[in-house]
Design an enzyme around this catalytic site. Structure first.
Site, PDB file in Angstrom:
ATOM      1  N   GLY A 200       0.774  -1.245   0.000  1.00  0.00           N
ATOM      2  CA  GLY A 200       0.000   0.000   0.000  1.00  0.00           C
ATOM      3  C   GLY A 200       0.798   1.284   0.000  1.00  0.00           C
ATOM      4  O   GLY A 200       0.222   2.367   0.130  1.00  0.00           O
ATOM      5  N   HIS A 256      -0.721  -4.842  -7.468  1.00  0.00           N
ATOM      6  CA  HIS A 256       0.617  -5.397  -7.662  1.00  0.00           C
ATOM      7  C   HIS A 256       1.106  -5.296  -9.103  1.00  0.00           C
ATOM      8  O   HIS A 256       0.321  -5.126 -10.021  1.00  0.00           O
ATOM      9  CB  HIS A 256       0.673  -6.857  -7.215  1.00  0.00           C
ATOM     10  CG  HIS A 256      -0.392  -7.693  -7.868  1.00  0.00           C
ATOM     11  ND1 HIS A 256      -0.350  -8.088  -9.176  1.00  0.00           N
ATOM     12  CD2 HIS A 256      -1.557  -8.169  -7.378  1.00  0.00           C
ATOM     13  CE1 HIS A 256      -1.434  -8.791  -9.462  1.00  0.00           C
ATOM     14  NE2 HIS A 256      -2.179  -8.853  -8.391  1.00  0.00           N
TER      15      HIS A 256
END
Length: 351
Positions: A200, A256
């Protein structure tokens, strides 16, 4: 005659794409000089002299070259980044430069700005690997690694300036996507009480979610050198670790840029971390449509090559590729929600 025109258009296209990097660097100049902010602060179109007079004087050892700036602005007007209007006053002709729907996305002080990611993507650290692009096709390997002698993540951990540049770029893009999701697709967070943003960054994405959905306990999960620079957000816990080893237990949010093999490892760890019942994985990522005509389809294809150059095994994926990946990671059911943004929302449920 028509055939000749077609051939000529083909030549013109090659010239255009050959020099498309000039568009990027002219755009960077506009962001560097905060031209959109200067025009915005005057509440309307202004002259080039007014723009230059608003440059911070401490940043320049000599007066800015207004002639060079005029030529840059001429191209940016052609690209519809700014407007240019002829104006006559005090016996003289002037050109007044104004904002467009595009340049409003370059405002530094706006809640939603693409300025930081323009600076990030056009910085020499990220531009240099493109010169190894052909070499990587011939030999394999990652262009970023060949250029800098280490991967993107290690480079970030060793270079605080690049780490900040990268995090600022990711933050601004995350805010834009989250604004769309929270305002129009908030239901994806229904019945979720805890949420982990895996990888994050500095936590801006999870913070925006928790701010809008205060019933959610947010966990921002990333590598130690990233968490070290993360600010405090109400309702968000910062946890450092390695997503390839273990992920905190919760419902999970993930973004990702990894190879298929790495993604399967991450997905399996996500599944382990999820509640046994009613767990849901939320992925916010691009879904490629090579022949699509969506506003962002062309940019998604470009982003796929950005991943190819910068990230080990990173790529954007088609719907079929996502389905295969999710099944290998232990998620047999999924739902793709298209949103008016670069990525889509992918809701996935464990088997």
């Amino acid at each position: 005659m028509e055939a000749n025109q077609s051939v000529l258009r083909g030549q013109a296209e090659i010239w255009k794409y050959m020099f498309s990097f000039v568009d990027s660097m002219a755009l960077r100049c506009a962001v560097d000089f905060r031209i959109a902010d200067i025009i915005h602060s005057h509440s309307g179109p202004i002259t080039l002299s007014q723009i230059v007079s608003s440059f911070p004087s401490d940043d320049y050892s000599s007066p800015p070259d207004i002639t060079s700036l005029a030529r840059i602005m001429r191209l940016l007007v052609r690209r519809n980044i700014f407007t240019a209007t002829a104006h006559h006053s005090n016996g003289e002709d002037h050109t007044l430069y104004g904002l467009t729907d595009s340049s409003r996305w370059l405002l530094h002080d706006s809640e939603l700005s693409l300025g930081p990611i323009v600076l990030m993507q056009t910085q020499s650290w990220l531009m240099a690997p493109w010169h190894r692009f052909s070499q990587c096709v011939k030999e394999g390997g990652i262009a970023f690694n060949k250029t800098h002698g280490r991967d993107l993540w290690q480079f970030m951990s060793e270079n605080s300036d690049f780490n900040k540049l990268f995090n600022d770029g990711m933050e601004c893009s995350a805010k834009i996507v989250l604004k769309t999701i929270i305002s129009e697709y908030k239901s994806v967070f229904d019945n979720i009480t805890s949420l982990v943003d895996v990888g994050g960054g500095t936590g801006v994405a999870i913070a925006e979610i928790v701010k809008s959905c205060p019933h959610i306990h947010g966990i921002n999960f990333d590598l130690p050198h990233v968490i070290a620079t993360a600010p405090v957000y109400p309702g968000v816990s910062h946890v450092q670790g390695d997503m390839f080893k273990c992920i905190p237990r919760a419902d999970v949010w993930i973004m990702h840029d990894w190879s298929d093999e790495d993604c399967v490892k991450i997905l399996k760890n996500c599944k382990k971390a999820m509640p046994e019942r009613n767990g849901k994985l939320i992925i916010v990522d691009a879904v490629l449509e090579a022949e699509g005509d969506d506003l962002f389809d062309d940019t998604r294809l470009v982003f796929d090559l950005v991943m190819l150059v910068h990230c080990p095994g990173g790529k954007e994926r088609t719907k079929i590729e996502w389905e295969k990946l999710l099944k290998q990671g232990g998620f047999s059911r999924y739902n793709i929600i298209k949103i008016p943004a670069l990525p889509s929302i992918i809701e996935a449920y464990p088997q």
